[in-house]
Structures are given as C-alpha cells and as structure tokens.
Design a protein around this motif. Structure first.
Motif, PDB file in Angstrom:
ATOM      1  N   GLN A  90       0.822  -1.209   0.000  1.00  0.00           N
ATOM      2  CA  GLN A  90       0.000   0.000   0.000  1.00  0.00           C
ATOM      3  C   GLN A  90       0.857   1.261   0.000  1.00  0.00           C
ATOM      4  OE1 GLN A  90      -2.830  -0.388   3.327  1.00  0.00           O
ATOM      5  NE2 GLN A  90      -4.439  -0.476   1.782  1.00  0.00           N
ATOM      6  N   SER A  91       1.888   1.265   0.835  1.00  0.00           N
ATOM      7  CA  SER A  91       2.769   2.439   0.927  1.00  0.00           C
ATOM      8  C   SER A  91       3.467   2.707  -0.401  1.00  0.00           C
ATOM      9  CB  SER A  91       3.801   2.233   2.041  1.00  0.00           C
ATOM     10  OG  SER A  91       3.178   2.107   3.297  1.00  0.00           O
ATOM     11  N   LEU A  92       3.972   1.654  -1.038  1.00  0.00           N
ATOM     12  CA  LEU A  92       4.647   1.802  -2.331  1.00  0.00           C
ATOM     13  C   LEU A  92       3.668   2.305  -3.385  1.00  0.00           C
ATOM     14  CD1 LEU A  92       7.163   1.417  -4.105  1.00  0.00           C
ATOM     15  CD2 LEU A  92       6.465  -0.962  -4.441  1.00  0.00           C
ATOM     16  N   ASP A  93       2.472   1.781  -3.385  1.00  0.00           N
ATOM     17  CA  ASP A  93       1.454   2.197  -4.350  1.00  0.00           C
ATOM     18  C   ASP A  93       1.136   3.688  -4.193  1.00  0.00           C
ATOM     19  OD1 ASP A  93      -0.575   1.720  -6.387  1.00  0.00           O
ATOM     20  OD2 ASP A  93      -2.029   1.960  -4.780  1.00  0.00           O
ATOM     21  N   ILE A  94       0.943   4.122  -2.954  1.00  0.00           N
ATOM     22  CA  ILE A  94       0.576   5.520  -2.700  1.00  0.00           C
ATOM     23  C   ILE A  94       1.702   6.471  -3.095  1.00  0.00           C
ATOM     24  CG2 ILE A  94       0.073   7.213  -0.893  1.00  0.00           C
ATOM     25  CD1 ILE A  94      -1.463   4.961   0.563  1.00  0.00           C
ATOM     26  N   VAL A  95       2.932   6.168  -2.657  1.00  0.00           N
ATOM     27  CA  VAL A  95       4.030   7.099  -2.920  1.00  0.00           C
ATOM     28  C   VAL A  95       4.346   7.174  -4.415  1.00  0.00           C
ATOM     29  CG1 VAL A  95       5.988   5.488  -2.648  1.00  0.00           C
ATOM     30  CG2 VAL A  95       6.270   7.895  -2.080  1.00  0.00           C
ATOM     31  N   THR A  96       4.191   6.061  -5.140  1.00  0.00           N
ATOM     32  CA  THR A  96       4.499   6.091  -6.577  1.00  0.00           C
ATOM     33  C   THR A  96       3.381   6.738  -7.389  1.00  0.00           C
ATOM     34  OG1 THR A  96       3.688   3.789  -6.788  1.00  0.00           O
ATOM     35  CG2 THR A  96       6.067   4.117  -6.528  1.00  0.00           C
ATOM     36  N   ARG A  97       2.192   6.845  -6.814  1.00  0.00           N
ATOM     37  CA  ARG A  97       1.108   7.555  -7.481  1.00  0.00           C
ATOM     38  C   ARG A  97       1.168   9.058  -7.198  1.00  0.00           C
ATOM     39  NH1 ARG A  97      -2.760   4.315  -9.657  1.00  0.00           N
ATOM     40  NH2 ARG A  97      -2.655   2.115  -9.047  1.00  0.00           N
ATOM     41  N   MET A  98       1.565   9.410  -5.975  1.00  0.00           N
ATOM     42  CA  MET A  98       1.505  10.799  -5.539  1.00  0.00           C
ATOM     43  C   MET A  98       2.791  11.584  -5.803  1.00  0.00           C
ATOM     44  SD  MET A  98      -1.561  10.937  -4.346  1.00  0.00           S
ATOM     45  CE  MET A  98      -1.548  12.498  -3.457  1.00  0.00           C
ATOM     46  N   ARG A  99       3.916  10.891  -5.969  1.00  0.00           N
ATOM     47  CA  ARG A  99       5.207  11.611  -6.028  1.00  0.00           C
ATOM     48  C   ARG A  99       5.954  11.340  -7.327  1.00  0.00           C
ATOM     49  NH1 ARG A  99       6.287  12.718  -0.545  1.00  0.00           N
ATOM     50  NH2 ARG A  99       7.756  14.256  -1.333  1.00  0.00           N
ATOM     51  N   GLN A 100       5.246  11.207  -8.437  1.00  0.00           N
ATOM     52  CA  GLN A 100       5.913  10.888  -9.699  1.00  0.00           C
ATOM     53  C   GLN A 100       6.876  12.005 -10.100  1.00  0.00           C
ATOM     54  OE1 GLN A 100       3.825   9.104 -12.940  1.00  0.00           O
ATOM     55  NE2 GLN A 100       2.302   8.144 -11.619  1.00  0.00           N
ATOM     56  N   GLY A 101       8.031  11.589 -10.626  1.00  0.00           N
ATOM     57  CA  GLY A 101       9.089  12.516 -11.009  1.00  0.00           C
ATOM     58  C   GLY A 101      10.086  12.762  -9.889  1.00  0.00           C
ATOM     59  N   GLU A 102       9.733  12.334  -8.661  1.00  0.00           N
ATOM     60  CA  GLU A 102      10.643  12.499  -7.532  1.00  0.00           C
ATOM     61  C   GLU A 102      11.485  11.237  -7.344  1.00  0.00           C
ATOM     62  OE1 GLU A 102       8.759  13.882  -3.993  1.00  0.00           O
ATOM     63  OE2 GLU A 102       7.639  15.464  -5.018  1.00  0.00           O
ATOM     64  N   ILE A 103      12.350  11.259  -6.328  1.00  0.00           N
ATOM     65  CA  ILE A 103      13.295  10.168  -6.103  1.00  0.00           C
ATOM     66  C   ILE A 103      12.917   9.367  -4.861  1.00  0.00           C
ATOM     67  CG2 ILE A 103      15.670   9.689  -5.330  1.00  0.00           C
ATOM     68  CD1 ILE A 103      16.643  11.793  -7.253  1.00  0.00           C
ATOM     69  N   LEU A 104      13.071   8.049  -4.961  1.00  0.00           N
ATOM     70  CA  LEU A 104      13.042   7.178  -3.793  1.00  0.00           C
ATOM     71  C   LEU A 104      14.473   6.709  -3.558  1.00  0.00           C
ATOM     72  CD1 LEU A 104       9.889   4.903  -4.289  1.00  0.00           C
ATOM     73  CD2 LEU A 104      10.194   6.736  -2.616  1.00  0.00           C
ATOM     74  N   MET A 105      14.974   6.943  -2.362  1.00  0.00           N
ATOM     75  CA  MET A 105      16.354   6.583  -2.046  1.00  0.00           C
ATOM     76  C   MET A 105      16.374   5.415  -1.062  1.00  0.00           C
ATOM     77  SD  MET A 105      19.335   8.879  -0.267  1.00  0.00           S
ATOM     78  CE  MET A 105      18.472   8.804   1.310  1.00  0.00           C
ATOM     79  N   THR A 106      17.206   4.427  -1.354  1.00  0.00           N
ATOM     80  CA  THR A 106      17.329   3.252  -0.491  1.00  0.00           C
ATOM     81  C   THR A 106      18.595   3.331   0.342  1.00  0.00           C
ATOM     82  OG1 THR A 106      16.173   1.893  -2.136  1.00  0.00           O
ATOM     83  CG2 THR A 106      17.432   0.737  -0.435  1.00  0.00           C
ATOM     84  N   MET A 107      18.433   3.053   1.633  1.00  0.00           N
ATOM     85  CA  MET A 107      19.569   2.984   2.541  1.00  0.00           C
ATOM     86  C   MET A 107      19.625   1.585   3.158  1.00  0.00           C
ATOM     87  SD  MET A 107      19.234   6.695   4.458  1.00  0.00           S
ATOM     88  CE  MET A 107      20.974   6.815   4.889  1.00  0.00           C
ATOM     89  N   VAL A 108      20.828   1.086   3.350  1.00  0.00           N
ATOM     90  CA  VAL A 108      21.029  -0.188   4.031  1.00  0.00           C
ATOM     91  C   VAL A 108      21.948   0.063   5.223  1.00  0.00           C
ATOM     92  CG1 VAL A 108      21.911  -2.541   3.873  1.00  0.00           C
ATOM     93  CG2 VAL A 108      20.712  -1.533   1.930  1.00  0.00           C
ATOM     94  N   ASN A 109      21.431  -0.183   6.409  1.00  0.00           N
ATOM     95  CA  ASN A 109      22.165   0.087   7.651  1.00  0.00           C
ATOM     96  C   ASN A 109      22.676   1.525   7.719  1.00  0.00           C
ATOM     97  OD1 ASN A 109      21.644  -2.545   8.325  1.00  0.00           O
ATOM     98  ND2 ASN A 109      23.720  -3.286   7.999  1.00  0.00           N
TER      99      ASN A 109
END
Length: 214
Positions: A90-109
């Motif tokens: 659900q979270s992925l669906d919402i953010v990818t619908r509402m924030r198109q053109g922006e960046i999702l950044m992944t962090m590990v530790n």
C-alpha cells in the motif's frame, strides 16, 4: 553520523524489545522532503553530486519485506528485489502515485546504496534495489526471508502475502521444508526410485521421504 542515523531509524522502526542485533540488515526507502518541513523530520544526502532532502521516516522498510530475490549487480555488488507485505504494498502504491518525477532513495544500515526516479505507479508490491549490497548482507537476508519463487500464501483459500511476523517466519520454514522435499525427490529420481503413483506436487510427509532415501 551513519551510526547516529541508523540508531534513529531503529528507534523509529522497531519496538523497544527488538534489539538492533536481531535486525542485522535494516533496509529503508525514503521519499523526498523539503526545506519547509521540520528539521527534525528530514535529512540531507548527496545524490549524483547534488545535496537532496529526504524524509527521516521511510515509506517502507525491512519490516515490510515478505520475500526477496537477490542478483549480481553490474558494479560487482548485489541488488535485491523485495516482495512487500500488504502494508508495504500500500505504501509503495501511494508514494508512486503521488510523487511521480521524484526520487526514492534506499539505505542499508544507514548508508545510501541506490535511488530510483518514480516514473509510474507500482501496485504489485515489488521494489528493486539495483545495487549496493555486499554478499554478506545478502546472506543475512536469505537467512531470514524466503525466495520470491518459494513464497507461499498465508491463507489456504486466498492468495495473501505473509504480513505478520508469525506468517513471515512460517513462510520461511515452509520454503525450507519444500526445498528439502524437492532435494530428496530429485535424489530418488536420479536413482530410479521415485514412485510413479505419487504425482509430482502431491504432499508426502518429509519423514517418509527421508526414510525412503536412506
């Protein structure tokens, strides 16, 4: 700085009874923030030579991972595709619908490993980290999560991705059991001992298979 940030993430993401030692791989995916937000809710990281603002609280994290599929990345590290549970999907669906053109950044530790530009809605609960994981981190993830191809529904009657901690543990145990059954069946087939009257895919007690393989 990384240790401080990771400690903050763990405090936000995991209950007090959950020690950081139990979560040896903490994956968090953050959407962009802006200067108008409280300084306590945002942080800055370098992306492609630009300093960008991201929200401290991630859109989803390790807690939402039900299964994984690691693969070698082009830069010599590893990437991993994550199958998210209901909440994460659900979270992925919402953010990818509402924030198109922006960046999702992944962090590990607490360390930035990858980022993607949102170009379309993602509703299937699949998110890929394309690079940045070491072989050791991948091994730790595999110890806790089943492969996406081995993922079983948490319901007998409906197709449901395991979502609770108990369901995810059971999914991992079931995947390990099924892999062991397949290994024994393959050995029996190789020796010409596999019973043709038991169709492939039928449930046979593991104890019986192990007895017949000795």
């Amino acid at each position: 700085m990384h240790r401080l940030f990771l400690a903050l993430l763990v405090a936000v993401l995991f209950p007090a009874c959950e020690s950081m030692d139990k979560e040896k791989v903490v994956i968090t995916v953050h959407s962009q923030g802006n200067d108008m937000e409280s300084p306590k809710t945002i942080f800055r990281r370098n992306v492609n030579g630009r300093t960008m603002i991201f929200k401290i609280i991630p859109e989803f994290s390790t807690q939402s991972v039900s299964a994984i599929h690691p693969f070698p990345a082009d830069d010599g590290t590893y990437g991993v595709t994550l199958k998210l549970d209901f909440k994460g999907t659900q979270s992925l669906d919402i953010v990818t619908r509402m924030r198109q053109g922006e960046i999702l950044m992944t962090m590990v530790n607490g360390t930035v490993v990858d980022h993607v530009v949102i170009d379309q809605p993602v509703s299937n609960g699949m998110f890929t980290v394309w690079r940045g994981l070491s072989e050791e981190l991948v091994t730790l993830l595999e110890e806790k999560h089943p492969s996406i191809t081995e993922l079983k529904s948490s319901s007998t009657f409906l197709e449901m991705t395991p979502s609770t901690r108990k369901e995810k543990k059971e999914s991992k145990r079931n995947a390990a059991r099924d892999a062991k059954v397949k290994e024994v069946e393959d050995k029996r087939r190789a020796r010409g001992e596999f019973d043709p009257e038991i169709p492939d895919g039928d449930v046979v007690p593991l104890s019986e298979l192990l007895k017949s393989s000795r």
